[in-house]
Motif scaffolding. Structure first.
Motif, PDB file in Angstrom:
ATOM      1  N   VAL A  13     101.238 -94.681 -55.421  1.00 46.70           N
ATOM      2  CA  VAL A  13     100.897 -95.509 -54.265  1.00 46.70           C
ATOM      3  C   VAL A  13      99.932 -94.781 -53.339  1.00 46.70           C
ATOM      4  CG1 VAL A  13     103.090 -96.751 -54.394  1.00 46.70           C
ATOM      5  CG2 VAL A  13     102.899 -94.794 -52.869  1.00 46.70           C
ATOM      6  N   CYS A  14     100.066 -93.455 -53.243  1.00 46.62           N
ATOM      7  CA  CYS A  14      99.164 -92.690 -52.371  1.00 46.62           C
ATOM      8  C   CYS A  14      97.733 -92.698 -52.891  1.00 46.62           C
ATOM      9  CB  CYS A  14      99.663 -91.251 -52.231  1.00 46.62           C
ATOM     10  SG  CYS A  14     101.115 -91.067 -51.180  1.00 46.62           S
ATOM     11  N   ILE A  15      97.551 -92.465 -54.184  1.00 46.46           N
ATOM     12  CA  ILE A  15      96.185 -92.440 -54.706  1.00 46.46           C
ATOM     13  C   ILE A  15      95.595 -93.840 -54.761  1.00 46.46           C
ATOM     14  CG2 ILE A  15      96.656 -92.640 -57.198  1.00 46.46           C
ATOM     15  CD1 ILE A  15      94.563 -90.336 -57.535  1.00 46.46           C
ATOM     16  N   GLY A  16      96.452 -94.858 -54.955  1.00 44.04           N
ATOM     17  CA  GLY A  16      95.978 -96.240 -54.873  1.00 44.04           C
ATOM     18  C   GLY A  16      95.479 -96.563 -53.479  1.00 44.04           C
ATOM     19  N   SER A  17      96.219 -96.138 -52.464  1.00 45.57           N
ATOM     20  CA  SER A  17      95.801 -96.348 -51.080  1.00 45.57           C
ATOM     21  C   SER A  17      94.513 -95.600 -50.775  1.00 45.57           C
ATOM     22  CB  SER A  17      96.900 -95.883 -50.118  1.00 45.57           C
ATOM     23  OG  SER A  17      98.028 -96.706 -50.194  1.00 45.57           O
ATOM     24  N   LEU A  73      95.551 -99.771 -46.956  1.00 42.72           N
ATOM     25  CA  LEU A  73      96.679 -98.868 -47.181  1.00 42.72           C
ATOM     26  C   LEU A  73      97.767 -99.545 -48.011  1.00 42.72           C
ATOM     27  CD1 LEU A  73      98.283 -96.210 -46.474  1.00 42.72           C
ATOM     28  CD2 LEU A  73      99.209 -97.489 -44.535  1.00 42.72           C
ATOM     29  N   TRP A  74      98.193-100.750 -47.574  1.00 41.52           N
ATOM     30  CA  TRP A  74      99.325-101.362 -48.274  1.00 41.52           C
ATOM     31  C   TRP A  74      98.922-102.110 -49.540  1.00 41.52           C
ATOM     32  CZ3 TRP A  74      99.478-106.580 -49.021  1.00 41.52           C
ATOM     33  CH2 TRP A  74      98.768-107.416 -48.148  1.00 41.52           C
ATOM     34  N   ILE A  75      97.735-102.733 -49.564  1.00 36.61           N
ATOM     35  CA  ILE A  75      97.342-103.453 -50.775  1.00 36.61           C
ATOM     36  C   ILE A  75      96.937-102.471 -51.875  1.00 36.61           C
ATOM     37  CG2 ILE A  75      94.889-103.787 -50.243  1.00 36.61           C
ATOM     38  CD1 ILE A  75      97.265-106.368 -51.850  1.00 36.61           C
ATOM     39  N   GLY A  76      96.314-101.340 -51.485  1.00 35.31           N
ATOM     40  CA  GLY A  76      96.000-100.307 -52.472  1.00 35.31           C
ATOM     41  C   GLY A  76      97.258 -99.670 -53.023  1.00 35.31           C
ATOM     42  N   ALA A  77      98.245 -99.466 -52.134  1.00 31.00           N
ATOM     43  CA  ALA A  77      99.531 -98.916 -52.574  1.00 31.00           C
ATOM     44  C   ALA A  77     100.233 -99.864 -53.539  1.00 31.00           C
ATOM     45  CB  ALA A  77     100.417 -98.640 -51.359  1.00 31.00           C
ATOM     46  N   ALA A 132      97.055-111.798 -55.248  1.00 27.99           N
ATOM     47  CA  ALA A 132      97.845-113.022 -55.086  1.00 27.99           C
ATOM     48  C   ALA A 132      99.178-112.723 -54.408  1.00 27.99           C
ATOM     49  CB  ALA A 132      98.076-113.671 -56.447  1.00 27.99           C
ATOM     50  N   ILE A 133      99.803-111.620 -54.790  1.00 25.72           N
ATOM     51  CA  ILE A 133     101.044-111.215 -54.136  1.00 25.72           C
ATOM     52  C   ILE A 133     100.774-110.866 -52.680  1.00 25.72           C
ATOM     53  CG2 ILE A 133     102.870-109.471 -54.105  1.00 25.72           C
ATOM     54  CD1 ILE A 133     102.626-109.333 -57.154  1.00 25.72           C
ATOM     55  N   GLY A 134      99.638-110.204 -52.445  1.00 26.04           N
ATOM     56  CA  GLY A 134      99.265-109.859 -51.076  1.00 26.04           C
ATOM     57  C   GLY A 134      99.060-111.085 -50.203  1.00 26.04           C
ATOM     58  N   LYS A 135      98.494-112.112 -50.777  1.00 25.58           N
ATOM     59  CA  LYS A 135      98.308-113.361 -50.026  1.00 25.58           C
ATOM     60  C   LYS A 135      99.661-113.962 -49.654  1.00 25.58           C
ATOM     61  CE  LYS A 135      96.174-117.940 -50.213  1.00 25.58           C
ATOM     62  NZ  LYS A 135      95.337-118.882 -51.009  1.00 25.58           N
ATOM     63  N   LEU A 136     100.615-113.900 -50.574  1.00 22.68           N
ATOM     64  CA  LEU A 136     101.958-114.410 -50.277  1.00 22.68           C
ATOM     65  C   LEU A 136     102.626-113.574 -49.190  1.00 22.68           C
ATOM     66  CD1 LEU A 136     103.297-115.151 -53.883  1.00 22.68           C
ATOM     67  CD2 LEU A 136     102.591-116.823 -52.152  1.00 22.68           C
TER      68      LEU A 136
END
Length: 341
Positions: A7-11, A27-31, A75-79
């Protein structure tokens, strides 16, 4: 790699290409994008314990799947935002987070189907441990400070640190391999399938192993960031006679053995501590030990039912002490010997 690192490297990847106003969202969508590929662990069966071995780090980790994974994450982020964020604006940071996952897992030693569906090779570059605080903690600090200070530069610095540390791991791995080859030559062995893998939590102590005349050999190779290399002599064990074992098994258990052999890259042994268990020699709790960390129980498997997958990951005080002694370069029973670079 462990979930926190993912999650850190994704963020960090998502924040690195974000505007200041979007750092918190990145931060949160990349995580989330860095975490979701491991949803493949849900692909399992109560009647077939080996199914999860076949599908973990499979298609969700492939490079080709990244844009689809990014779409799922967006899509999950939109929800999550109840429509306040659109799929269009979330897709890029989500995809960047997803893209880091398979690449980072390929840096470990477990094996990742990075090139699926074009290749079923389990890519494993062996340049970072499955958990390494020196890799993860600077990443965590960087992505959190990027939001607090509203500076994407801090996320970029964290990502640069990650790339530097992974590159350093390649150099450490190659040093360990070169040192190990010299020792094997001194033994007069002609190795096949030689590999070196980082031990738990560091890039200093490596597990080295190879095949010679029907036996597997394992040793610990210490390659400090400065100073002389050292090898802690290990043990050897006879390689499993796979064909002889197959001849004693029914069709279901033969299939299980073949699947586990593929997963283990052929490094199969009879577990010396657990009779009837076929173990994966590549991994041990102490780098120069021969007792595997996991295996399949063929002795107690019922006819027509799949073999159980067993883990042996508990350590006792002597194992922990041996690991620490080797990591810190202490002489253990006169088995450690320094070698010039």
């Amino acid at each position: 790699m462990d979930p926190l690192s993912q999650v850190c490297i994704g963020s960090a990847a998502a924040q690195s290409l974000s505007r200041t106003s979007s750092l918190k969202t990145a931060l949160w969508i990349g995580a989330l994008g860095g975490f979701l590929p491991d949803a493949d662990v849900l692909i399992r069966s109560s009647s077939d314990p080996l199914l999860h071995l076949e599908y973990h780090r499979h298609f969700t980790h492939a490079l080709l799947f990244i844009p689809f994974g990014g779409l799922i994450t967006a899509a999950i982020g939109k929800l999550i935002t109840r429509g306040k964020k659109s799929i269009k604006e979330l897709w890029l940071p989500a995809s960047l987070g997803w893209a880091t996952h398979g690449l980072l897992d390929s840096c470990t030693s477990y094996g990742t189907y990075l090139l699926w569906p074009f290749s079923n090779e389990r890519v494993a570059w062996d340049n970072v441990s499955i958990i390494d605080p020196l890799f993860t903690l600077p990443l965590l600090a960087g992505v959190l400070l990027a939001v607090k200070k509203k500076r994407a530069l801090l996320a970029r610095a964290a990502l640069i640190w990650a790339l530097f540390y992974l590159s350093m791991g390649v150099l450490q791995r190659d040093r360990a391999a070169d040192t190990y080859r010299e020792r094997i030559t001194e033994r007069g062995h002609t190795p096949t399938s030689l590999e070196v893998k980082p031990s738990f939590g560091n890039n200093i102590l490596f597990r080295g192993f190879y095949i010679h005349e029907g036996s597997f050999y394992a040793d610990s190779i210490r390659v400090p960031w400065w100073g002389d290399e050292a090898i802690y002599e290990g043990e050897s064990i006879a390689a499993l006679d796979t064909e002889a074992l197959r001849a004693t098994l029914g069709p279901v258990h033969q299939h299980d053995l073949d699947r586990f052999a593929y997963f283990s890259a052929g490094f199969l042994v009879n577990d010396p501590l657990h009779p009837g268990v076929v173990g994966d020699f590549r991994y041990a709790m102490v780098p120069n030990a021969v007792a595997p960390m996991w295996g399949i129980d063929l002795a107690n498997a019922l006819e027509g039912e799949h073999a159980q997958f067993l883990r042996f990951s508990r350590t006792d005080s002597s194992q922990r002490q041996a690991m620490l002694d080797q990591l810190w370069g202490r002489r253990v029973d006169d088995n450690a010997s320094s070698q010039e670079p």
